[in-house]
Motif scaffolding. Sequence first.
Motif, PDB file in Angstrom:
ATOM      1  N   LEU A  61     -33.294 -28.069  23.425  1.00 23.76           N
ATOM      2  CA  LEU A  61     -33.798 -27.963  22.054  1.00 23.76           C
ATOM      3  C   LEU A  61     -35.138 -27.247  22.023  1.00 23.76           C
ATOM      4  O   LEU A  61     -35.368 -26.357  21.183  1.00 23.76           O
ATOM      5  N   LEU A  62     -36.032 -27.617  22.948  1.00 22.44           N
ATOM      6  CA  LEU A  62     -37.340 -26.971  23.015  1.00 22.44           C
ATOM      7  C   LEU A  62     -37.206 -25.493  23.373  1.00 22.44           C
ATOM      8  O   LEU A  62     -37.908 -24.639  22.810  1.00 22.44           O
ATOM      9  N   VAL A  63     -36.305 -25.185  24.309  1.00 26.90           N
ATOM     10  CA  VAL A  63     -36.059 -23.791  24.684  1.00 26.90           C
ATOM     11  C   VAL A  63     -35.556 -22.997  23.492  1.00 26.90           C
ATOM     12  O   VAL A  63     -35.989 -21.857  23.239  1.00 26.90           O
ATOM     13  N   SER A  64     -34.640 -23.593  22.731  1.00 21.28           N
ATOM     14  CA  SER A  64     -34.076 -22.919  21.572  1.00 21.28           C
ATOM     15  C   SER A  64     -35.141 -22.658  20.503  1.00 21.28           C
ATOM     16  O   SER A  64     -35.223 -21.554  19.947  1.00 21.28           O
ATOM     17  N   VAL A  65     -35.964 -23.671  20.227  1.00 17.87           N
ATOM     18  CA  VAL A  65     -37.018 -23.518  19.213  1.00 17.87           C
ATOM     19  C   VAL A  65     -38.007 -22.432  19.618  1.00 17.87           C
ATOM     20  O   VAL A  65     -38.382 -21.567  18.808  1.00 17.87           O
ATOM     21  N   TYR A  66     -38.423 -22.454  20.891  1.00 15.92           N
ATOM     22  CA  TYR A  66     -39.376 -21.460  21.364  1.00 15.92           C
ATOM     23  C   TYR A  66     -38.759 -20.060  21.383  1.00 15.92           C
ATOM     24  O   TYR A  66     -39.428 -19.066  21.064  1.00 15.92           O
ATOM     25  N   SER A  67     -37.467 -19.979  21.713  1.00 13.26           N
ATOM     26  CA  SER A  67     -36.782 -18.687  21.712  1.00 13.26           C
ATOM     27  C   SER A  67     -36.747 -18.095  20.305  1.00 13.26           C
ATOM     28  O   SER A  67     -37.018 -16.892  20.118  1.00 13.26           O
ATOM     29  N   TRP A  68     -36.429 -18.920  19.319  1.00 12.92           N
ATOM     30  CA  TRP A  68     -36.390 -18.424  17.944  1.00 12.92           C
ATOM     31  C   TRP A  68     -37.772 -18.020  17.459  1.00 12.92           C
ATOM     32  O   TRP A  68     -37.915 -17.062  16.691  1.00 12.92           O
ATOM     33  N   THR A  69     -38.804 -18.741  17.918  1.00 15.49           N
ATOM     34  CA  THR A  69     -40.179 -18.353  17.577  1.00 15.49           C
ATOM     35  C   THR A  69     -40.493 -16.962  18.113  1.00 15.49           C
ATOM     36  O   THR A  69     -41.054 -16.112  17.412  1.00 15.49           O
ATOM     37  N   ILE A  70     -40.112 -16.720  19.373  1.00 13.19           N
ATOM     38  CA  ILE A  70     -40.333 -15.405  19.983  1.00 13.19           C
ATOM     39  C   ILE A  70     -39.501 -14.337  19.267  1.00 13.19           C
ATOM     40  O   ILE A  70     -39.981 -13.223  19.022  1.00 13.19           O
ATOM     41  N   ILE A  71     -38.271 -14.671  18.910  1.00 20.37           N
ATOM     42  CA  ILE A  71     -37.389 -13.705  18.253  1.00 20.37           C
ATOM     43  C   ILE A  71     -37.994 -13.205  16.946  1.00 20.37           C
ATOM     44  O   ILE A  71     -38.059 -11.998  16.685  1.00 20.37           O
ATOM     45  N   PHE A  72     -38.464 -14.129  16.110  1.00 23.53           N
ATOM     46  CA  PHE A  72     -39.039 -13.724  14.824  1.00 23.53           C
ATOM     47  C   PHE A  72     -40.365 -12.992  15.019  1.00 23.53           C
ATOM     48  O   PHE A  72     -40.653 -12.013  14.322  1.00 23.53           O
ATOM     49  N   LYS A  73     -41.182 -13.459  15.969  1.00 24.53           N
ATOM     50  CA  LYS A  73     -42.469 -12.816  16.225  1.00 24.53           C
ATOM     51  C   LYS A  73     -42.274 -11.404  16.766  1.00 24.53           C
ATOM     52  O   LYS A  73     -42.928 -10.452  16.318  1.00 24.53           O
ATOM     53  N   LYS A  74     -41.388 -11.253  17.741  1.00 20.78           N
ATOM     54  CA  LYS A  74     -41.148  -9.945  18.349  1.00 20.78           C
ATOM     55  C   LYS A  74     -40.511  -8.988  17.339  1.00 20.78           C
ATOM     56  O   LYS A  74     -40.795  -7.771  17.364  1.00 20.78           O
ATOM     57  N   ARG A  75     -39.676  -9.498  16.478  1.00 20.29           N
ATOM     58  CA  ARG A  75     -39.063  -8.659  15.432  1.00 20.29           C
ATOM     59  C   ARG A  75     -40.150  -8.063  14.542  1.00 20.29           C
ATOM     60  O   ARG A  75     -40.121  -6.862  14.229  1.00 20.29           O
TER      61      ARG A  75
END
Length: 222
Positions: free
Chosen positions: A26-40
């Motif tokens: 869950l933590l990996v998923s949340v952090y991944s989505w944070t990176i996805i939106f930030k990098k976008r």
Amino acid sequence: MNADLSLVTLIAEASLLVKLVMLILLLVSVYSWTIIFKKRSELREATREADLFEDKFWSGNELNRLYEDISSRPHVSRGMEGIFEVGFKEFVRLKKAEPASSAVLDGAQRVMRISLAREIDRLEESLPFLATAGSTSPYIGLFGTVWGIMNSFRALGEVQQATLGMVAPGISEALIATAMGLFAAIPAVVAYNRYTYKVERLINRYDNFLEEFSSILHRQHS
């Protein structure tokens, strides 16, 4: 009595290790989505800045005027703008010190290469985490699944007669870990591949500009 196979109940009744695996995913998923939106957002902004600078650079403006306009701004220049600023600044400085030396162009290219390397590091920041999350999350989930199934069969060994109702809850809660692993991995892999492609395109644009700008400086120095 029918076993309660709702998602919340299965997670709540999972073993401690399986719960820990689910929490990690869950933590990996949340952090991944944070990176996805930030990098976008970062890549979109970098592309926009590159387009704007190229329009200014090739519009026929004098390099001195363009440099003064950029250097007068309070914010730190990035991307093509930053490469141009450090390269032209070094070119002017070396040309004043050694007008006829070939080290003028070499020095300008060197500082531009350093600036390009910094831009590459900035653009690629956090992408390795997406790659790691995409490659390891399914295995973490599989580990939780295997552990949960082992516990289910161990519990079955302690009863005289096994039924489907006894097996289903344990296996179901174990499979949730695999599902969560895939849920964390798939977006990370898709985003990593997409953003890596965009980063490579930006880097190629920066590198092409560096070579073209070096040619312009060479003509001015000749």
